[in-house]
Scaffold this motif. Structure first.
Motif, PDB file in Angstrom:
ATOM      1  N   GLN A   1       0.836  -1.184   0.000  1.00  0.00           N
ATOM      2  CA  GLN A   1       0.000   0.000   0.000  1.00  0.00           C
ATOM      3  C   GLN A   1       0.883   1.251   0.000  1.00  0.00           C
ATOM      4  OE1 GLN A   1      -3.190  -0.113  -0.276  1.00  0.00           O
ATOM      5  NE2 GLN A   1      -3.735   2.032  -0.002  1.00  0.00           N
ATOM      6  N   VAL A   2       0.576   2.175  -0.871  1.00  0.00           N
ATOM      7  CA  VAL A   2       1.334   3.404  -1.006  1.00  0.00           C
ATOM      8  C   VAL A   2       0.661   4.514  -0.206  1.00  0.00           C
ATOM      9  CG1 VAL A   2       2.103   5.185  -2.609  1.00  0.00           C
ATOM     10  CG2 VAL A   2       2.196   2.768  -3.272  1.00  0.00           C
ATOM     11  N   GLN A   3       1.441   5.273   0.515  1.00  0.00           N
ATOM     12  CA  GLN A   3       0.924   6.441   1.224  1.00  0.00           C
ATOM     13  C   GLN A   3       1.483   7.710   0.598  1.00  0.00           C
ATOM     14  OE1 GLN A   3       1.936   5.737   5.387  1.00  0.00           O
ATOM     15  NE2 GLN A   3      -0.161   5.063   5.766  1.00  0.00           N
ATOM     16  N   LEU A   4       0.598   8.667   0.424  1.00  0.00           N
ATOM     17  CA  LEU A   4       0.970   9.981  -0.082  1.00  0.00           C
ATOM     18  C   LEU A   4       0.528  11.009   0.954  1.00  0.00           C
ATOM     19  CD1 LEU A   4      -0.298   9.644  -3.772  1.00  0.00           C
ATOM     20  CD2 LEU A   4       2.021   9.240  -2.924  1.00  0.00           C
ATOM     21  N   VAL A   5       1.453  11.824   1.405  1.00  0.00           N
ATOM     22  CA  VAL A   5       1.150  12.797   2.453  1.00  0.00           C
ATOM     23  C   VAL A   5       1.450  14.196   1.929  1.00  0.00           C
ATOM     24  CG1 VAL A   5       1.629  13.552   4.792  1.00  0.00           C
ATOM     25  CG2 VAL A   5       1.681  11.111   4.236  1.00  0.00           C
ATOM     26  N   GLU A   6       0.388  14.999   1.818  1.00  0.00           N
ATOM     27  CA  GLU A   6       0.534  16.368   1.324  1.00  0.00           C
ATOM     28  C   GLU A   6       0.730  17.337   2.487  1.00  0.00           C
ATOM     29  OE1 GLU A   6      -2.956  14.987  -1.591  1.00  0.00           O
ATOM     30  OE2 GLU A   6      -2.758  15.020   0.585  1.00  0.00           O
ATOM     31  N   SER A   7       1.354  18.442   2.173  1.00  0.00           N
ATOM     32  CA  SER A   7       1.495  19.532   3.132  1.00  0.00           C
ATOM     33  C   SER A   7       1.714  20.821   2.356  1.00  0.00           C
ATOM     34  CB  SER A   7       2.665  19.283   4.084  1.00  0.00           C
ATOM     35  OG  SER A   7       3.874  19.166   3.367  1.00  0.00           O
ATOM     36  N   GLY A   8       1.564  21.938   3.056  1.00  0.00           N
ATOM     37  CA  GLY A   8       1.894  23.224   2.452  1.00  0.00           C
ATOM     38  C   GLY A   8       0.724  24.104   2.085  1.00  0.00           C
ATOM     39  N   GLY A   9      -0.488  23.613   2.255  1.00  0.00           N
ATOM     40  CA  GLY A   9      -1.634  24.452   1.944  1.00  0.00           C
ATOM     41  C   GLY A   9      -1.810  25.544   2.975  1.00  0.00           C
ATOM     42  N   GLY A  10      -2.762  26.430   2.711  1.00  0.00           N
ATOM     43  CA  GLY A  10      -3.034  27.517   3.644  1.00  0.00           C
ATOM     44  C   GLY A  10      -3.809  28.636   3.017  1.00  0.00           C
ATOM     45  N   LEU A  11      -3.848  29.751   3.724  1.00  0.00           N
ATOM     46  CA  LEU A  11      -4.544  30.954   3.271  1.00  0.00           C
ATOM     47  C   LEU A  11      -3.515  31.956   2.760  1.00  0.00           C
ATOM     48  CD1 LEU A  11      -7.091  32.767   3.113  1.00  0.00           C
ATOM     49  CD2 LEU A  11      -6.625  33.412   5.497  1.00  0.00           C
ATOM     50  N   VAL A  12      -3.769  32.478   1.580  1.00  0.00           N
ATOM     51  CA  VAL A  12      -2.837  33.439   0.983  1.00  0.00           C
ATOM     52  C   VAL A  12      -3.633  34.494   0.231  1.00  0.00           C
ATOM     53  CG1 VAL A  12      -2.558  32.070  -1.125  1.00  0.00           C
ATOM     54  CG2 VAL A  12      -0.735  33.628  -0.423  1.00  0.00           C
ATOM     55  N   GLN A  13      -3.100  35.691   0.151  1.00  0.00           N
ATOM     56  CA  GLN A  13      -3.759  36.741  -0.625  1.00  0.00           C
ATOM     57  C   GLN A  13      -3.514  36.535  -2.108  1.00  0.00           C
ATOM     58  OE1 GLN A  13      -2.309  40.486   0.933  1.00  0.00           O
ATOM     59  NE2 GLN A  13      -4.099  40.673   2.285  1.00  0.00           N
ATOM     60  N   ALA A  14      -4.426  37.037  -2.898  1.00  0.00           N
ATOM     61  CA  ALA A  14      -4.256  36.978  -4.349  1.00  0.00           C
ATOM     62  C   ALA A  14      -2.922  37.617  -4.734  1.00  0.00           C
ATOM     63  CB  ALA A  14      -5.407  37.685  -5.042  1.00  0.00           C
ATOM     64  N   GLY A  15      -2.227  36.953  -5.650  1.00  0.00           N
ATOM     65  CA  GLY A  15      -0.905  37.407  -6.052  1.00  0.00           C
ATOM     66  C   GLY A  15       0.220  36.755  -5.289  1.00  0.00           C
ATOM     67  N   GLY A  16      -0.122  36.073  -4.215  1.00  0.00           N
ATOM     68  CA  GLY A  16       0.874  35.420  -3.393  1.00  0.00           C
ATOM     69  C   GLY A  16       1.278  34.053  -3.917  1.00  0.00           C
ATOM     70  N   SER A  17       2.106  33.371  -3.115  1.00  0.00           N
ATOM     71  CA  SER A  17       2.649  32.076  -3.512  1.00  0.00           C
ATOM     72  C   SER A  17       2.511  31.056  -2.386  1.00  0.00           C
ATOM     73  CB  SER A  17       4.139  32.211  -3.864  1.00  0.00           C
ATOM     74  OG  SER A  17       4.338  33.081  -4.946  1.00  0.00           O
ATOM     75  N   LEU A  18       2.435  29.816  -2.807  1.00  0.00           N
ATOM     76  CA  LEU A  18       2.466  28.681  -1.887  1.00  0.00           C
ATOM     77  C   LEU A  18       3.214  27.548  -2.561  1.00  0.00           C
ATOM     78  CD1 LEU A  18      -1.172  28.381  -0.415  1.00  0.00           C
ATOM     79  CD2 LEU A  18       0.898  28.993   0.861  1.00  0.00           C
ATOM     80  N   ARG A  19       3.829  26.690  -1.753  1.00  0.00           N
ATOM     81  CA  ARG A  19       4.434  25.480  -2.302  1.00  0.00           C
ATOM     82  C   ARG A  19       3.849  24.282  -1.577  1.00  0.00           C
ATOM     83  NH1 ARG A  19      10.623  23.155  -2.475  1.00  0.00           N
ATOM     84  NH2 ARG A  19      10.201  22.762  -0.267  1.00  0.00           N
ATOM     85  N   LEU A  20       3.247  23.402  -2.362  1.00  0.00           N
ATOM     86  CA  LEU A  20       2.713  22.158  -1.831  1.00  0.00           C
ATOM     87  C   LEU A  20       3.755  21.058  -1.957  1.00  0.00           C
ATOM     88  CD1 LEU A  20      -0.877  22.194  -3.383  1.00  0.00           C
ATOM     89  CD2 LEU A  20      -0.051  23.294  -1.282  1.00  0.00           C
TER      90      LEU A  20
END
Length: 119
Positions: A1-20
């Motif tokens: 069984q493969v597990q995939l764990v995401e992180s890095g989401g959140g609240l950001v203003q328009a024009g901003g950046s995030l890395r998942l």
């Protein structure tokens, strides 16, 4: 069984950046490809970007030039760098793995991470 764990989401203003980030419990090279999907509120899930096991990338038109999918094979981790975020990028983002033997099946999924872009 493969597990995939995401992180890095959140609240950001328009024009901003995030890395998942998406950490896999198996070597990335064992999959045909890795993908990032998203599901906006009240809408169907859509494929956003993919990276094949030989490093080829593909994007849907609305994110071209703003999002970048990449990978670190030593860490078995896939990333989605999201720049110039727009309100319409608000969604739950999912990482998925396209596992042999059926190409395009995307058999394994992460739990999802919420990205909210405020206008």
């Amino acid at each position: 069984q493969v597990q995939l764990v995401e992180s890095g989401g959140g609240l950001v203003q328009a024009g901003g950046s995030l890395r998942l980030s998406c950490a896999a419990s198996r070597r990335l090279s064992s999959f045909y490809a890795m993908g990032w999907y998203r599901q906006p509120p009240g809408k169907q899930r859509e494929l956003v970007a993919t990276i094949t096991n030989n490093g080829r990338t593909n994007y849907i038109e609305p994110v071209k030039g703003r999002f970048t999918i990449s990978r670190d094979t030593a860490k078995n981790t896939v990333y989605l760098q999201m720049n110039s975020l727009k309100f319409e990028d608000t969604a739950v983002y999912y990482c998925a793995a396209d596992d042999p033997p059926i190409l395009g099946s995307y058999d394994y999924w992460g739990q999802g991470t919420q990205v909210t872009v405020s206008s």
